[in-house]
Design a protein around this motif. Structure first.
Motif, PDB file in Angstrom:
ATOM      1  N   GLY A 149       0.813  -1.200   0.000  1.00 24.79           N
ATOM      2  CA  GLY A 149       0.000   0.000   0.000  1.00 24.79           C
ATOM      3  C   GLY A 149       0.851   1.255   0.000  1.00 24.79           C
ATOM      4  N   TYR A 150       0.169   2.402   0.069  1.00 27.68           N
ATOM      5  CA  TYR A 150       0.828   3.693   0.099  1.00 27.68           C
ATOM      6  C   TYR A 150       0.713   4.289   1.494  1.00 27.68           C
ATOM      7  CZ  TYR A 150       0.821   3.384  -4.976  1.00 27.68           C
ATOM      8  OH  TYR A 150       1.026   2.977  -6.263  1.00 27.68           O
ATOM      9  N   THR A 151       1.827   4.811   1.989  1.00 29.87           N
ATOM     10  CA  THR A 151       1.870   5.388   3.326  1.00 29.87           C
ATOM     11  C   THR A 151       1.150   6.737   3.358  1.00 29.87           C
ATOM     12  OG1 THR A 151       3.972   4.310   3.787  1.00 29.87           O
ATOM     13  CG2 THR A 151       3.380   6.178   5.165  1.00 29.87           C
ATOM     14  N   SER A 152       0.388   6.956   4.420  1.00 31.50           N
ATOM     15  CA  SER A 152      -0.300   8.225   4.603  1.00 31.50           C
ATOM     16  C   SER A 152      -0.479   8.448   6.098  1.00 31.50           C
ATOM     17  CB  SER A 152      -1.648   8.210   3.870  1.00 31.50           C
ATOM     18  OG  SER A 152      -2.307   9.446   3.990  1.00 31.50           O
ATOM     19  N   ARG A 153      -1.189   9.503   6.450  1.00 33.13           N
ATOM     20  CA  ARG A 153      -1.509   9.784   7.848  1.00 33.13           C
ATOM     21  C   ARG A 153      -2.781  10.632   7.890  1.00 33.13           C
ATOM     22  NH1 ARG A 153       2.490  13.175   6.383  1.00 33.13           N
ATOM     23  NH2 ARG A 153       2.058  15.400   6.577  1.00 33.13           N
ATOM     24  N   VAL A 154      -3.438  10.598   9.017  1.00 30.11           N
ATOM     25  CA  VAL A 154      -4.652  11.393   9.195  1.00 30.11           C
ATOM     26  C   VAL A 154      -4.259  12.830   9.514  1.00 30.11           C
ATOM     27  CG1 VAL A 154      -6.775  11.682  10.511  1.00 30.11           C
ATOM     28  CG2 VAL A 154      -5.928   9.382  10.022  1.00 30.11           C
ATOM     29  N   GLU A 155      -4.649  13.749   8.655  1.00 34.61           N
ATOM     30  CA  GLU A 155      -4.372  15.168   8.879  1.00 34.61           C
ATOM     31  C   GLU A 155      -5.507  15.849   9.641  1.00 34.61           C
ATOM     32  OE1 GLU A 155      -1.615  16.655   8.241  1.00 34.61           O
ATOM     33  OE2 GLU A 155      -0.616  15.119   7.050  1.00 34.61           O
ATOM     34  N   ASP A 156      -6.741  15.388   9.424  1.00 42.46           N
ATOM     35  CA  ASP A 156      -7.879  16.002  10.113  1.00 42.46           C
ATOM     36  C   ASP A 156      -9.075  15.072   9.984  1.00 42.46           C
ATOM     37  OD1 ASP A 156      -9.363  17.814  11.545  1.00 42.46           O
ATOM     38  OD2 ASP A 156      -9.129  19.478  10.126  1.00 42.46           O
ATOM     39  N   ILE A 157     -10.056  15.277  10.830  1.00 38.75           N
ATOM     40  CA  ILE A 157     -11.328  14.555  10.775  1.00 38.75           C
ATOM     41  C   ILE A 157     -12.411  15.623  10.706  1.00 38.75           C
ATOM     42  CG2 ILE A 157     -12.881  12.951  11.942  1.00 38.75           C
ATOM     43  CD1 ILE A 157     -10.415  11.781  13.352  1.00 38.75           C
ATOM     44  N   VAL A 158     -13.115  15.664   9.583  1.00 37.53           N
ATOM     45  CA  VAL A 158     -14.103  16.711   9.343  1.00 37.53           C
ATOM     46  C   VAL A 158     -15.434  16.061   8.989  1.00 37.53           C
ATOM     47  CG1 VAL A 158     -14.695  18.743   7.984  1.00 37.53           C
ATOM     48  CG2 VAL A 158     -12.290  18.265   8.520  1.00 37.53           C
ATOM     49  N   GLY A 159     -16.398  16.168   9.885  1.00 39.16           N
ATOM     50  CA  GLY A 159     -17.698  15.570   9.629  1.00 39.16           C
ATOM     51  C   GLY A 159     -17.590  14.065   9.462  1.00 39.16           C
ATOM     52  N   ASP A 160     -18.035  13.570   8.308  1.00 37.28           N
ATOM     53  CA  ASP A 160     -17.977  12.130   8.053  1.00 37.28           C
ATOM     54  C   ASP A 160     -16.815  11.768   7.137  1.00 37.28           C
ATOM     55  OD1 ASP A 160     -18.902  13.226   5.719  1.00 37.28           O
ATOM     56  OD2 ASP A 160     -20.500  11.752   5.397  1.00 37.28           O
ATOM     57  N   GLU A 161     -15.770  12.620   7.129  1.00 29.84           N
ATOM     58  CA  GLU A 161     -14.630  12.367   6.254  1.00 29.84           C
ATOM     59  C   GLU A 161     -13.311  12.400   7.029  1.00 29.84           C
ATOM     60  OE1 GLU A 161     -16.168  14.111   1.961  1.00 29.84           O
ATOM     61  OE2 GLU A 161     -14.788  15.323   3.170  1.00 29.84           O
ATOM     62  N   LEU A 162     -12.400  11.537   6.585  1.00 33.07           N
ATOM     63  CA  LEU A 162     -11.006  11.633   6.996  1.00 33.07           C
ATOM     64  C   LEU A 162     -10.261  12.450   5.956  1.00 33.07           C
ATOM     65  CD1 LEU A 162      -9.951   8.022   8.078  1.00 33.07           C
ATOM     66  CD2 LEU A 162     -10.456   9.966   9.557  1.00 33.07           C
ATOM     67  N   VAL A 163      -9.463  13.402   6.410  1.00 34.87           N
ATOM     68  CA  VAL A 163      -8.582  14.153   5.532  1.00 34.87           C
ATOM     69  C   VAL A 163      -7.188  13.551   5.724  1.00 34.87           C
ATOM     70  CG1 VAL A 163      -7.657  16.427   4.952  1.00 34.87           C
ATOM     71  CG2 VAL A 163     -10.005  16.203   5.810  1.00 34.87           C
ATOM     72  N   VAL A 164      -6.651  12.908   4.680  1.00 38.80           N
ATOM     73  CA  VAL A 164      -5.404  12.165   4.818  1.00 38.80           C
ATOM     74  C   VAL A 164      -4.359  12.698   3.842  1.00 38.80           C
ATOM     75  CG1 VAL A 164      -6.686  10.124   5.540  1.00 38.80           C
ATOM     76  CG2 VAL A 164      -5.989  10.334   3.158  1.00 38.80           C
ATOM     77  N   ALA A 165      -3.098  12.602   4.241  1.00 38.49           N
ATOM     78  CA  ALA A 165      -2.005  13.098   3.413  1.00 38.49           C
ATOM     79  C   ALA A 165      -1.997  12.382   2.068  1.00 38.49           C
ATOM     80  CB  ALA A 165      -0.679  12.891   4.132  1.00 38.49           C
TER      81      ALA A 165
END
Length: 229
Positions: A31-47
């Motif tokens: 897979g591709y490495t990422s991280r959680v940048e923010d949690i907004v409503g019903d969405e994950l904002v990921v790098a």
């Protein structure tokens, strides 16, 4: 076997490390490495994930994603949908849906999935001699290879010709493979069996994509079964 199901929101946190697999990715073995940048409503904002050349990898809107999330002494895995991409605090990001549940498990990995299939296998030795075909159960499957049960030990780096029938949504595939491992499995009746792992040779991108889509379906069905128990 599927593990314990937990509420996804309870295990997600800003800064959490992720590994993201795309349903239509050419290189599905990692897979591709990422991280959680923010949690907004019903969405994950990921790098935004990057490939080995440091080029952004952007899935199609609506594409299914499979995500591994690091936990405390374990991992969590879940399915979600890519909703779009853009920038967040000047960082390139993907916006992905937050699922209802995630599955806790100890061993990393996804794409080598246990399946209920059988294969006709013909072993090929280093001299090119082809053994008689044998119908055997498939232990697990990935987009790049599989393992099957075999009654005796086999030599590594040999070849095996495979025919797998009745794969849902695919039908029959015939492939040459290279033997990569042979693991002895002890059984209660003291008669060992061997799990032979092989790597597909010369598989087309279209066939690999079809196998990956099938694996997504299998994994979703496994999680749904446990969820409904």
């Amino acid at each position: 076997m599927a593990g314990e199901l937990v509420q996804a929101r309870s295990i997600l946190a800003i800064g959490q490390r992720l590994e993201i697999f795309f349903e239509n990715n050419e290189e599905e073995t990692s897979g591709y490495t990422s991280r959680v940048e923010d949690i907004v409503g019903d969405e994950l904002v990921v790098a935004m994930p990057l490939d080995e050349r440091r080029v952004p990898v952007i899935p199609h809107v609506g594409e299914n994603l499979y995500v591994l999330a690091a936990g405390d002494g374990c991992h969590f895995r879940f399915f979600c949908i890519h909703r779009g991409h853009g920038r967040h605090d000047n960082i390139p990001v993907l916006r992905i849906s937050i699922p209802e549940v995630a599955e806790r498990f100890q061993k990393r990995g996804f794409f080598r999935i246990r399946v209920n299939l059988t294969a006709t296998v013909r072993l090929v030795d280093h001299d090119g001699k082809i053994d008689a075909p044998r119908r055997v159960p498939v232990v697990d499957l990935s987009g790049s290879g599989l393992s099957f049960a075999w009654p005796k030990q086999v030599s590594l780096d040999g070849d095996a010709a495979l025919e797998i029938n009745d794969i849902p949504g695919i039908g029959t595939i015939e492939l040459m493979t290279k033997i990569m491992r042979c693991t002895r499995i002890e059984r209660e009746d003291d008669t060992p069996i061997y799990h032979v792992g092989v790597q597909f040779q010369g598989i087309s991108r279209g066939m690999r994509d079809n196998i990956v889509r099938y694996l997504f379906q299998v994994q979703r069905a496994q999680v749904e079964r446990v969820k409904n128990e």
